[in-house]
Design an enzyme around this catalytic site. Structure first.
Site, mmCIF file in Angstrom:
data_model
loop_
_atom_site.group_PDB
_atom_site.id
_atom_site.type_symbol
_atom_site.label_atom_id
_atom_site.label_comp_id
_atom_site.label_asym_id
_atom_site.label_seq_id
_atom_site.Cartn_x
_atom_site.Cartn_y
_atom_site.Cartn_z
ATOM 1 N N ALA A 61 -41.212 -16.591 -72.744
ATOM 2 C CA ALA A 61 -41.336 -15.231 -72.516
ATOM 3 C C ALA A 61 -40.674 -15.059 -71.059
ATOM 4 O O ALA A 61 -40.688 -15.820 -70.341
ATOM 5 C CB ALA A 61 -42.694 -14.437 -72.861
ATOM 6 N N GLY A 100 -44.015 -19.037 -74.876
ATOM 7 C CA GLY A 100 -43.393 -18.538 -76.140
ATOM 8 C C GLY A 100 -42.324 -19.489 -76.669
ATOM 9 O O GLY A 100 -42.087 -19.249 -78.068
ATOM 10 N N GLU A 103 -44.163 -21.570 -78.828
ATOM 11 C CA GLU A 103 -44.862 -21.031 -80.025
ATOM 12 C C GLU A 103 -43.590 -20.607 -81.109
ATOM 13 O O GLU A 103 -43.998 -20.681 -82.203
ATOM 14 C CB GLU A 103 -45.328 -19.513 -79.422
ATOM 15 N N GLU A 123 -49.079 -20.705 -70.197
ATOM 16 C CA GLU A 123 -49.315 -19.243 -70.008
ATOM 17 C C GLU A 123 -50.648 -19.179 -68.791
ATOM 18 O O GLU A 123 -50.986 -18.072 -68.083
ATOM 19 C CB GLU A 123 -49.715 -18.560 -71.257
HETATM 20 C C1 LIG Z 1 -46.731 -12.669 -75.706
HETATM 21 C C2 LIG Z 1 -46.756 -13.815 -74.628
HETATM 22 C C3 LIG Z 1 -46.056 -14.839 -75.306
HETATM 23 C C4 LIG Z 1 -45.545 -15.856 -74.213
HETATM 24 C C5 LIG Z 1 -45.861 -15.785 -72.993
HETATM 25 C C6 LIG Z 1 -45.008 -16.797 -72.195
HETATM 26 O O1 LIG Z 1 -44.048 -17.426 -72.823
HETATM 27 S S1 LIG Z 1 -45.091 -16.816 -70.442
HETATM 28 C C7 LIG Z 1 -43.997 -17.943 -69.612
HETATM 29 C C8 LIG Z 1 -44.376 -19.205 -70.217
HETATM 30 N N1 LIG Z 1 -43.408 -20.058 -69.498
HETATM 31 C C9 LIG Z 1 -43.475 -20.701 -68.341
HETATM 32 O O2 LIG Z 1 -44.525 -20.476 -67.618
HETATM 33 C C10 LIG Z 1 -42.306 -21.438 -67.806
HETATM 34 C C11 LIG Z 1 -41.977 -21.152 -66.543
HETATM 35 N N2 LIG Z 1 -40.710 -21.588 -66.251
HETATM 36 C C12 LIG Z 1 -40.658 -23.050 -65.739
HETATM 37 O O3 LIG Z 1 -41.612 -23.762 -65.989
HETATM 38 C C13 LIG Z 1 -39.425 -23.856 -65.147
HETATM 39 O O4 LIG Z 1 -38.835 -22.720 -64.767
HETATM 40 C C14 LIG Z 1 -38.725 -24.613 -66.269
HETATM 41 C C15 LIG Z 1 -38.652 -24.046 -67.669
HETATM 42 C C16 LIG Z 1 -39.771 -25.710 -66.570
HETATM 43 C C17 LIG Z 1 -37.577 -24.913 -65.716
HETATM 44 O O5 LIG Z 1 -37.509 -25.510 -64.148
HETATM 45 P P1 LIG Z 1 -36.327 -25.694 -63.367
HETATM 46 O O6 LIG Z 1 -36.876 -26.427 -62.126
HETATM 47 O O7 LIG Z 1 -35.254 -26.257 -64.018
HETATM 48 O O8 LIG Z 1 -36.072 -24.505 -62.952
HETATM 49 P P2 LIG Z 1 -36.622 -23.044 -61.916
HETATM 50 O O9 LIG Z 1 -38.175 -23.413 -62.196
HETATM 51 O O10 LIG Z 1 -36.308 -23.101 -60.700
HETATM 52 O O11 LIG Z 1 -36.239 -21.890 -63.093
HETATM 53 C C18 LIG Z 1 -35.076 -21.736 -62.743
HETATM 54 C C19 LIG Z 1 -34.940 -19.908 -62.759
HETATM 55 O O12 LIG Z 1 -35.319 -19.449 -64.047
HETATM 56 C C20 LIG Z 1 -36.420 -18.547 -63.494
HETATM 57 N N3 LIG Z 1 -37.514 -18.717 -64.774
HETATM 58 C C21 LIG Z 1 -38.070 -19.884 -65.217
HETATM 59 N N4 LIG Z 1 -38.758 -19.673 -66.331
HETATM 60 C C22 LIG Z 1 -38.758 -18.276 -66.586
HETATM 61 C C23 LIG Z 1 -39.238 -17.442 -67.285
HETATM 62 N N5 LIG Z 1 -40.083 -17.800 -68.559
HETATM 63 N N6 LIG Z 1 -39.110 -16.112 -67.275
HETATM 64 C C24 LIG Z 1 -38.221 -15.540 -66.410
HETATM 65 N N7 LIG Z 1 -37.547 -16.386 -65.398
HETATM 66 C C25 LIG Z 1 -37.718 -17.661 -65.474
HETATM 67 C C26 LIG Z 1 -37.003 -19.062 -62.345
HETATM 68 O O13 LIG Z 1 -37.727 -18.061 -61.706
HETATM 69 C C27 LIG Z 1 -35.670 -19.375 -61.630
HETATM 70 O O14 LIG Z 1 -35.072 -18.223 -61.309
HETATM 71 P P3 LIG Z 1 -34.663 -18.156 -59.785
HETATM 72 O O15 LIG Z 1 -34.146 -16.834 -59.603
HETATM 73 O O16 LIG Z 1 -33.411 -19.313 -59.603
HETATM 74 O O17 LIG Z 1 -35.859 -18.477 -58.709
#
Ligand SMILES: CC/C=C\CC(=O)SCCNC(=O)CCNC(=O)[C@H](O)C(C)(C)COP(=O)(O)OP(=O)(O)OC[C@H]1O[C@@H](n2cnc3c(N)ncnc32)[C@H](O)[C@@H]1OP(=O)(O)O
Length: 718
Positions: A61, A100, A103, A123
């Site tokens: 998400a 998500g 999921e 999450e």
């Molecule tokens: C009803 C509820 C259902 C579902 C709930 C959810 O899904 S909650 C979200 C669960 N997902 C996560 O926790 C994943 C979070 N992201 C990560 O762990 C890493 O970003 C990932 C995907 C492994 C990639 O890692 P990488 O090192 O390649 O990149 P980085 O972390 O620097 O991320 C790049 C930029 O993307 C932004 N970002 C990452 N994930 C999200 C996200 N889910 N939503 C919004 N933004 C996200 C991150 O902040 C970075 O942005 P920046 O501006 O460059 O700092």
């Protein structure tokens, strides 16, 4: 958004498009809903593949949407409709399938993944639970114990582990989308009855009650006071005991308790804060995006005590070739035994292999002549460090970066001992250096942007969270800690016990209270520093015994050290232990008598102190110092301080860090309490609210993400 096209004649290919991680924003969800509808309505389409753009399936998400008014189609019915489809839907997973994203994949009938992909339901690390059916589908697919582990820890698993667990149907080394399209063609027309996870039952288990009791104990122990892991256990229990539809209701109810919680806000703030610290800047204008790091292939460590050994291991684990120097033969011999076994243990834990020849040992500094970077980790003594830096400046290549692991000494002074002060920075590791995530990168007045960038990048390579901070006594972390420790000592003088103070801090969420922590790290460490600073003078009597440089001072720690009570290592400290090196702290009547006598000697009348006062005195004074550090430009933003405290000092992550906590409590309240305590203790000047804190309040207490503007305005007026 999502792109839809028909490929290979009869496969509807849906590509999520939301760089960089294809998070499920409102427009992506809308795109998926529209594309699925189109694919299911198109008679030429016999099966469907869902993939993500640019080699990433989906990072879950869109976390940035959580704090706002939600719009667009919700995830649960979207995933339900995919699962209910009468054409096979295949998830083609590359990069990440998280939250998500996983999921969504669990709603598909088949999951095919690239071997390098990572999957997980993280999450819980955001203060939430996988509420798009994750808590109900995963246990039905892989069994309750494995699902409990993944959901309560939020850990990411490799494709290989996911295949073994049964999350994936197939793993490929080739182009995942091509493989998924071929697979989708091969299953066209097959029955989907056995492919809808929501129709599965959880594999029966003999003793569900004890399994869940154990899981609950584990999560409560792992993160004191965190509510999301508890809700995760409850949600998985619903999967194990209720039909799917009722389980989904329970998942929704539990998510409702978490979604707007302070802990979820704190953890989501911290997710972005961790990433913000990588975008460092210094008051002189050096920045992460304009500074070029230098390549570091070979590094050296000088001094193989506890810290030096840990740093050597961390460098080797990062794939560097390391020269480890120790001039004392006995210490060198011990290190030669200890370092390989630390590396071996690390390799077993991390499932990795290490090159045994990557470390060479030497008794002379001359061995570092050809390295790209040196980290000095000798005893914390300025004269000794000066000598080492003078030697290094002669021995090393002219462009070698010289770093010091000092925890508080003056980096500028050390730089002045060298021919190239612009190549000197602090790299302050935390013990054990190969385990702890935090690295303070300390830039001096003359450190070049390239030197800072190189240390920051090396830290990242070592798996650390590197935070750039300016040079001052104790840098950011230890400077704040000093205030916190002093307040804890003062509280003892006024009537508290170590047990009371520690209980308050542990109930707040610290893994250990200040006194138990001090016993663990050794009381003699601080004593040595205070002696070097001319503070630890227990010969003083009367009122001067408790005053230094006109301010209140508590000699309690010094007195304990004089009694040989150094903490766990001597079996006695603020607590007693069954033997030297013992781990279990027990209340010590000797200590209580000692405190009674001390108070009587100094005419201190003990009073009743409650947990709220403990928290306010210890934490608000630490926070106040944090504001002072921001005001002075030692840290660029509140995120830096919060990352330092969470990764280096055990600040509970679900409280976001000290600066976020101040924002949650309310800046006005922090000012009001500090003023009150300052009135009661006028000889403690740092209880006075910092100028920045007052200015923020005067500016209407803006939320934390706007503090940088107030700091910037102030600096521009200077
Ligand atoms: C009803 C509820 C259902 C579902 C709930 C959810 O899904 S909650 C979200 C669960 N997902 C996560 O926790 C994943 C979070 N992201 C990560 O762990 C890493 O970003 C990932 C995907 C492994 C990639 O890692 P990488 O090192 O390649 O990149 P980085 O972390 O620097 O991320 C790049 C930029 O993307 C932004 N970002 C990452 N994930 C999200 C996200 N889910 N939503 C919004 N933004 C996200 C991150 O902040 C970075 O942005 P920046 O501006 O460059 O700092």
């Amino acid at each position: 958004m999502a792109q839809y096209r028909r490929v290979s004649g009869s496969v509807g290919l849906i590509t999520l498009q939301n760089p960089p991680v294809n998070a499920l924003s409102a427009s992506v969800r809308q795109g998926i809903v529209d594309s699925v509808k189109r694919a299911l309505g198109d008679q030429k389409v016999k099966s469907v593949v869902i993939c993500g753009q640019n080699g990433v399936f989906c990072g879950g998400a869109d976390i940035r949407e959580f704090g706002r008014q939600m719009s667009g189609p919700p995830l649960v019915p979207m995933i339900h409709d995919i699962e209910a489809a009468n054409k096979p839907v295949v998830a083609a997973i590359e990069g990440s399938a998280l939250g998500g994203g996983l999921e969504l994949a669990l709603g598909c009938h088949y999951r095919i993944s690239h071997s390098k992909a990572k999957l997980g339901l993280p999450e819980v690390t955001l203060g939430l639970l996988p509420a798009a059916g994750g808590t109900q589908r995963l246990p039905r697919l892989i069994g309750v114990p494995a699902a409990l582990n993944l959901i309560t820890t939020g850990r990411h698993v490799t494709a290989a582990e996911a295949l073994q667990l049964g999350i994936l149907d197939h793993v490929t080394e080739h182009n995942t989308v091509d493989v998924a399209v071929k697979f989708a063609l091969s299953v066209t027309g097959e029955s989907l009855d056995g492919r809808r996870i929501s129709s599965f039952s959880c594999a029966p288990l003999s003793d569900l009650d004890s399994l869940f009791e154990e899981a609950m104990l584990k999560v409560r122990g792992a993160a004191r006071g965190a509510i999301a892991p508890v809700a995760c256990v409850q949600a998985v229990r619903a999967a194990a005991t209720l039909p799917y539809a009722q389980g989904m209701e329970r998942e929704k109810e539990l998510m409702a308790t978490l979604f707007h919680s302070g802990q979820a806000r704190a953890l989501q703030y911290f997710f972005f804060a961790q990433r913000a610290v990588g975008r460092w800047s210094t008051p002189s204008g050096a920045r992460w995006d304009t500074s070029q790091p230098r390549p570091v292939r070979k590094a050296a460590v000088i001094g193989l005590g506890t810290m030096g050994r840990g740093i050597t291991v961390a460098l080797a684990q990062a794939g560097l070739s390391v020269v480890a120097v120790e001039t004392h033969a006995k210490q060198l011999m011990e290190a030669k035994k200890a370092v390989p076994s630390m590396l071996k243990r690390g390799a077993v834990r991390g499932g990795t292999t290490i090159e045994p020849d990557s470390i060479t040992y030497s008794e002379t500094v001359q061995a570092v002549a050809d390295v790209d970077l040196v980290i000095e980790a000798v005893f914390e003594d300025m004269a000794l460090k000066e000598k080492v830096f003078q030697q290094l400046s002669i021995v090393c290549k002219p462009d070698t970066l010289l770093c010091t692991n000092t925890s508080s000494l003056d980096v500028d002074h050390l730089a002045s001992q060298t021919r190239h002060p612009e190549l000197v920075v602090g790299m302050h590791f935390f013990a054990p250096a190969h385990v702890m995530k935090l690295l303070e990168v300390v830039y001096g007045r003359r450190s070049s942007p390239a030197a800072v960038a190189t240390a920051m990048q090396l830290g990242k390579k070592m798996g650390k969270v590197s935070v750039a901070v300016g040079n001052c006594r104790g840098f950011a972390g230890n400077r704040m800690l000093k205030r916190y420790l002093e307040q804890a000592f003062f509280l003892l003088e006024e009537g508290a016990t170590p047990e009371l103070v520690d209980r308050a801090l542990e109930e707040f969420g610290f893994p250990m209270g200040v006194f138990r922590m001090s016993d663990l790290s050794g009381l003699d460490v601080g004593w040595r520093v205070r002696k070097a600073d001319g503070l630890a003078d227990t010969s003083l009597t009367g009122t001067s015994a408790r005053v230094r440089q006109g301010c209140r001072y508590s000699p309690l720690g010094d007195l304990l050290c004089e009694h040989g009570r150094f903490g766990q290592k001597t079996g006695r400290g603020w607590y007693q232990y069954d033997k030297p090196g013992g781990r279990v702290a027990k209340s010590d009547p000797w200590l209580h008598n000692f405190l009674d006598e001390y108070r009587a000697r100094h005419g201190l009348v003990p009073r009743c102190i409650d947990q709220q006062e403990v928290l306010e005195r210890c934490l608000f004074v630490l926070i106040n110092e944090g504001f002072q550090i921001l005001e002075e430009g030692i840290a660029a933003g509140p995120e830096d301080i919060d990352a330092i405290y969470v990764f280096g000092y055990g600040w509970p992550r679900h409280r976001g860090g000290p600066m976020f906590y101040a924002d949650m409590v309310g800046l006005e309240r922090v000012v009001e309490r500090l003023e009150r305590y300052h009135q009661a203790h006028p000889n403690v000047p740092y209880l006075q609210p910092s100028g920045l804190l007052r200015r923020l309040v005067a500016n209407g207490s803006p939320p934390i993400h706007k503090w940088r503007n107030v700091i910037k305005n102030r600096n521009s007026q200077l």
